[in-house]
Write an enzyme that holds these catalytic residues in place. Structure first.
Site, mmCIF file in Angstrom:
data_model
loop_
_atom_site.group_PDB
_atom_site.id
_atom_site.type_symbol
_atom_site.label_atom_id
_atom_site.label_comp_id
_atom_site.label_asym_id
_atom_site.label_seq_id
_atom_site.Cartn_x
_atom_site.Cartn_y
_atom_site.Cartn_z
ATOM 1 N N ASP A 18 1.178 -1.029 0.023
ATOM 2 C CA ASP A 18 0.162 0.204 0.075
ATOM 3 C C ASP A 18 1.092 1.179 -0.820
ATOM 4 O O ASP A 18 1.053 1.916 0.995
ATOM 5 C CB ASP A 18 -1.088 -0.088 1.221
ATOM 6 C CG ASP A 18 -2.064 0.934 0.857
ATOM 7 O OD1 ASP A 18 -2.045 1.001 -0.027
ATOM 8 O OD2 ASP A 18 -2.698 1.446 1.808
ATOM 9 N N GLU A 97 -7.965 2.859 -7.056
ATOM 10 C CA GLU A 97 -9.468 3.338 -6.958
ATOM 11 C C GLU A 97 -9.556 4.556 -7.421
ATOM 12 O O GLU A 97 -9.384 5.263 -8.239
ATOM 13 C CB GLU A 97 -8.559 3.853 -5.699
ATOM 14 C CG GLU A 97 -9.445 4.000 -4.270
ATOM 15 C CD GLU A 97 -9.607 4.724 -3.160
ATOM 16 O OE1 GLU A 97 -10.393 5.638 -2.622
ATOM 17 O OE2 GLU A 97 -8.835 3.902 -2.567
ATOM 18 N N LYS A 133 -11.095 -1.062 -7.508
ATOM 19 C CA LYS A 133 -11.004 -0.507 -6.104
ATOM 20 C C LYS A 133 -12.389 0.713 -5.696
ATOM 21 O O LYS A 133 -12.329 1.541 -6.555
ATOM 22 C CB LYS A 133 -9.995 0.585 -5.397
ATOM 23 C CG LYS A 133 -9.837 0.174 -3.804
ATOM 24 C CD LYS A 133 -8.292 0.211 -3.526
ATOM 25 C CE LYS A 133 -8.087 0.519 -1.682
ATOM 26 N NZ LYS A 133 -7.376 0.261 -1.495
ATOM 27 N N THR A 157 -13.139 -1.035 -0.350
ATOM 28 C CA THR A 157 -12.723 -0.720 0.158
ATOM 29 C C THR A 157 -13.268 -0.517 1.081
ATOM 30 O O THR A 157 -14.838 0.207 0.886
ATOM 31 C CB THR A 157 -11.632 0.185 -0.047
ATOM 32 O OG1 THR A 157 -10.224 0.155 0.729
ATOM 33 C CG2 THR A 157 -11.790 1.048 -0.841
ATOM 34 N N PHE A 179 -11.766 -2.769 6.983
ATOM 35 C CA PHE A 179 -10.938 -2.189 8.358
ATOM 36 C C PHE A 179 -11.030 -2.949 9.401
ATOM 37 O O PHE A 179 -12.173 -2.234 10.461
ATOM 38 C CB PHE A 179 -11.279 -0.746 7.852
ATOM 39 C CG PHE A 179 -11.128 0.342 7.170
ATOM 40 C CD1 PHE A 179 -10.635 1.443 7.457
ATOM 41 C CD2 PHE A 179 -11.254 -0.362 5.968
ATOM 42 C CE1 PHE A 179 -9.599 2.420 6.161
ATOM 43 C CE2 PHE A 179 -10.168 0.262 5.471
ATOM 44 C CZ PHE A 179 -10.238 1.968 4.937
#
Length: 185
Positions: A18, A97, A133, A157, A179
């Protein structure tokens, strides 16, 4: 033979970078990588990426974009150019993303995903090496469901709860990025 903690972790899981730091990606060789707006901003501030930025701007301008649209297109091109550079260093896929501002607009998310994939295609990158994403909003999950039905692999995400994970599973998405700390709260 003694293995580093990273080598031990690689033997049990998939390592995903990341980061926008190409030298770190080259050094640690994760299987997959991800990009997001904050990483693109970080990459843009690195002097070694100046040529990528200038080329992205020149391409967007040559395509006829102006004003705010020129900036948005430049960012998309830069994002894909950075993704293409990352793909030269890894064996797996890169997650790219869709702008979070589109999180509550299914059709706009689908359109942006297809625009990003078209840019990757211009650079000779096979669609199977890309994960789109998308935020795990209801609209984002619907966009991912439609994209997956067309063979576009998605990574959902901003996933904070089990209800989102279940909706992603029901939509048939390729990957989720939960998360975990928030899910356990």
């Amino acid at each position: 033979m003694t293995h580093s903690a990273l080598d031990q972790l690689k033997s049990m899981t998939t390592i995903v970078a990341d980061s926008s730091d190409l030298s770190a990606i080259e050094k640690f060789r994760p299987l997959d990588a991800t990009t997001n707006p904050s990483l693109i901003t970080a990459a843009a501030s690195q002097p070694e990426n100046r040529a990528l930025i200038e080329n992205a701007f020149a391409q967007a301008k040559a395509e006829g974009y102006a004003n705010d649209e020129l900036i948005e297109r430049t960012i998309d091109i830069l994002t894909v150019k950075l993704g293409a550079e990352i793909l030269k260093l890894i064996k797996g896929r890169v997650s790219t993303e869709v702008d979070a501002a589109l999180s509550y607009d299914t059709e706009a998310t689908i359109a942006k995903a297809k625009a990003l994939l078209a840019l990757y295609k211009q650079y000779g990158i096979d669609q199977n090496r890309i994960l789109i994403k998308i935020a795990s909003t209801w609209e984002g999950i619907q966009a991912a469901k439609a994209l997956e039905a067309e063979g576009v692999h998605c990574n959902l995400t901003l996933l904070f709860g089990l209800h989102q994970a279940q909706a992603c599973a029901e939509a048939g998405v390729t990957l989720i990025s939960p998360f975990v700390g928030r899910i356990l709260d």
